[in-house]
Scaffold this motif. Structure first.
Motif, mmCIF file in Angstrom:
data_model
loop_
_atom_site.group_PDB
_atom_site.id
_atom_site.type_symbol
_atom_site.label_atom_id
_atom_site.label_comp_id
_atom_site.label_asym_id
_atom_site.label_seq_id
_atom_site.Cartn_x
_atom_site.Cartn_y
_atom_site.Cartn_z
ATOM 1 N N ARG B 24 0.811 -1.224 0.000
ATOM 2 C CA ARG B 24 0.000 0.000 0.000
ATOM 3 C C ARG B 24 0.841 1.269 0.000
ATOM 4 O O ARG B 24 0.321 2.372 -0.038
ATOM 5 C CB ARG B 24 -0.953 -0.016 1.187
ATOM 6 N N VAL B 95 -12.059 3.085 -1.059
ATOM 7 C CA VAL B 95 -11.038 3.274 -0.022
ATOM 8 C C VAL B 95 -9.621 3.295 -0.589
ATOM 9 O O VAL B 95 -8.815 4.147 -0.227
ATOM 10 C CB VAL B 95 -11.151 2.176 1.057
ATOM 11 N N SER B 96 -9.325 2.369 -1.500
ATOM 12 C CA SER B 96 -7.953 2.347 -2.029
ATOM 13 C C SER B 96 -7.626 3.643 -2.765
ATOM 14 O O SER B 96 -6.510 4.160 -2.671
ATOM 15 C CB SER B 96 -7.754 1.146 -2.955
ATOM 16 N N LEU B 99 -6.967 6.296 -0.197
ATOM 17 C CA LEU B 99 -5.630 6.125 0.407
ATOM 18 C C LEU B 99 -4.542 6.627 -0.530
ATOM 19 O O LEU B 99 -3.559 7.217 -0.091
ATOM 20 C CB LEU B 99 -5.395 4.658 0.767
ATOM 21 N N ARG B 107 -0.799 7.370 5.457
ATOM 22 C CA ARG B 107 -1.126 5.951 5.221
ATOM 23 C C ARG B 107 -0.408 5.062 6.229
ATOM 24 O O ARG B 107 -0.959 4.089 6.729
ATOM 25 C CB ARG B 107 -0.730 5.547 3.794
ATOM 26 N N LEU B 110 -2.162 5.388 9.585
ATOM 27 C CA LEU B 110 -3.444 4.662 9.609
ATOM 28 C C LEU B 110 -3.213 3.159 9.657
ATOM 29 O O LEU B 110 -3.915 2.428 10.373
ATOM 30 C CB LEU B 110 -4.290 5.036 8.379
ATOM 31 N N TRP B 111 -2.209 2.707 8.909
ATOM 32 C CA TRP B 111 -1.927 1.266 8.916
ATOM 33 C C TRP B 111 -1.519 0.804 10.320
ATOM 34 O O TRP B 111 -2.051 -0.176 10.840
ATOM 35 C CB TRP B 111 -0.814 0.934 7.919
ATOM 36 N N TYR B 114 -4.679 1.137 12.655
ATOM 37 C CA TYR B 114 -5.904 0.352 12.409
ATOM 38 C C TYR B 114 -5.643 -1.078 11.933
ATOM 39 O O TYR B 114 -6.475 -1.957 12.156
ATOM 40 C CB TYR B 114 -6.813 1.092 11.428
ATOM 41 N N ARG B 142 -6.517 10.673 10.420
ATOM 42 C CA ARG B 142 -7.849 10.062 10.537
ATOM 43 C C ARG B 142 -8.912 11.028 10.008
ATOM 44 O O ARG B 142 -9.808 10.646 9.259
ATOM 45 C CB ARG B 142 -8.099 9.727 12.010
ATOM 46 N N PHE B 145 -8.727 11.260 6.251
ATOM 47 C CA PHE B 145 -9.325 10.067 5.638
ATOM 48 C C PHE B 145 -10.847 10.153 5.667
ATOM 49 O O PHE B 145 -11.516 9.926 4.644
ATOM 50 C CB PHE B 145 -8.831 8.810 6.371
ATOM 51 N N LEU B 146 -11.393 10.506 6.818
ATOM 52 C CA LEU B 146 -12.853 10.549 6.959
ATOM 53 C C LEU B 146 -13.460 11.627 6.061
ATOM 54 O O LEU B 146 -14.517 11.430 5.448
ATOM 55 C CB LEU B 146 -13.250 10.766 8.430
ATOM 56 N N MET B 149 -13.569 10.386 2.553
ATOM 57 C CA MET B 149 -14.548 9.302 2.377
ATOM 58 C C MET B 149 -15.975 9.832 2.289
ATOM 59 O O MET B 149 -16.879 9.102 1.921
ATOM 60 C CB MET B 149 -14.445 8.309 3.536
#
Lengths: 109, 150
Positions: B24, B95-96, B99, B107, B110-111, B114, B142, B145-146, B149
């Motif tokens: 990733r 999602v990908s 990211l 990234r 987050l990895w 999570y 975070r 990312f949110l 999304m």
């Protein structure tokens, strides 16, 4: 999509298998071990090389000294050179030839 | 160096997650495969003395991250030498895709948070950033990312 759903999607995405080709762990271990041994042995090999070279220098100098007989001075290229100088010259020529030969062999792998 | 008998189960246990992490971030499949392999090689060549598998796993992440940083630096140099023309990846809610639009640091954060469930202290150990900074950086990652999304 709310935050919980988004984070759940993130975790699911992270869990997706990328399908990479995998190396054999035994091969990685052997490669690391071989490289470790080779690198560990390099200083010893270098020291051995230096010792061999110095032995060669001394042997050539002694041989030339003996071949030149009892005379303290040697006529060479129209000059009267001290025997010790000629012996040292022969040793340095042998030293240079051996060093160049070694470097050439190393360059050829 | 970890002995041969211990290395194989450690490898089998850790490689699936390390592959997912590197894949990733590495940029390409070939680069990811090379980095994973090189990570284990460097791990074996290191003088790392951690006893537990968890410590070893974190150390693997540190090595992989350092290898990728080197790769990113080389990639940046290569891109600077090329004429402009690179386009931003298209916006997507997948999602990908989201990211891909985030920074490598986000990234990674987050990895580690999570996928690995690491604490701030453990994350700071892997990333070489202070634990207090990790808390702030993770919170921002975070949020980014949110937001993407939505």
């Amino acid at each position: 999509m709310n935050d919980d759903e988004a984070l759940a999607a993130l975790i699911a995405e992270f869990d997706r298998d990328p399908g990479l080709s995998r190396a054999n762990p035994d091969e990685i271990w052997v490669r690391a071990r071989v490289d470790e041994i080779l690198e560990g042995g390099r200083p010893a090999l270098r020291a051995l090389g230096v010792a061999q070279l110095l032995t060669l220098d001394a042997a050539v100098a002694v041989l030339v000294w003996m071949l030149l007989g009892a005379e303290p001075v040697v006529p060479l290229l129209g000059l009267a050179l001290p025997k010790v100088f000629v012996a040292a010259l022969a040793a340095s020529i042998a030293h240079t030839a051996a060093t160049l030969g070694g470097a050439l062999a190393a360059a050829q792998g | 160096m970890i002995d041969r008998d211990a290395f194989e189960p450690f490898y089998r246990d850790t490689v699936p997650r390390l592959e997912k992490f590197v894949a990733r971030l590495a940029g390409s499949r070939a680069a990811a495969e090379e980095i994973v392999q090189e990570t284990y090689y460097r791990f074996l060549r290191s003088k790392f003395t951690g006893e537990s598998d968890e410590e070893r796993r974190r150390y693997l992440y540190r090595i992989a991250l350092n290898l990728m940083k080197t790769q990113w630096a080389q990639e940046r140099k290569r891109i600077e030498l090329e004429p402009p023309g690179t386009v931003e990846p298209p916006a997507t809610t997948e999602v990908s895709g989201v990211l891909e639009r985030m920074s490598t640091r986000d990234r990674t954060l987050l990895w580690l948070a999570y996928a690995e469930g690491y604490t701030h202290r453990e994350m700071s150990e892997v990333m070489g950033v202070g634990a207090a900074s990790i808390r702030v950086l993770l919170s921002r990652a975070r949020k980014r990312f949110l937001d993407l999304m939505k």
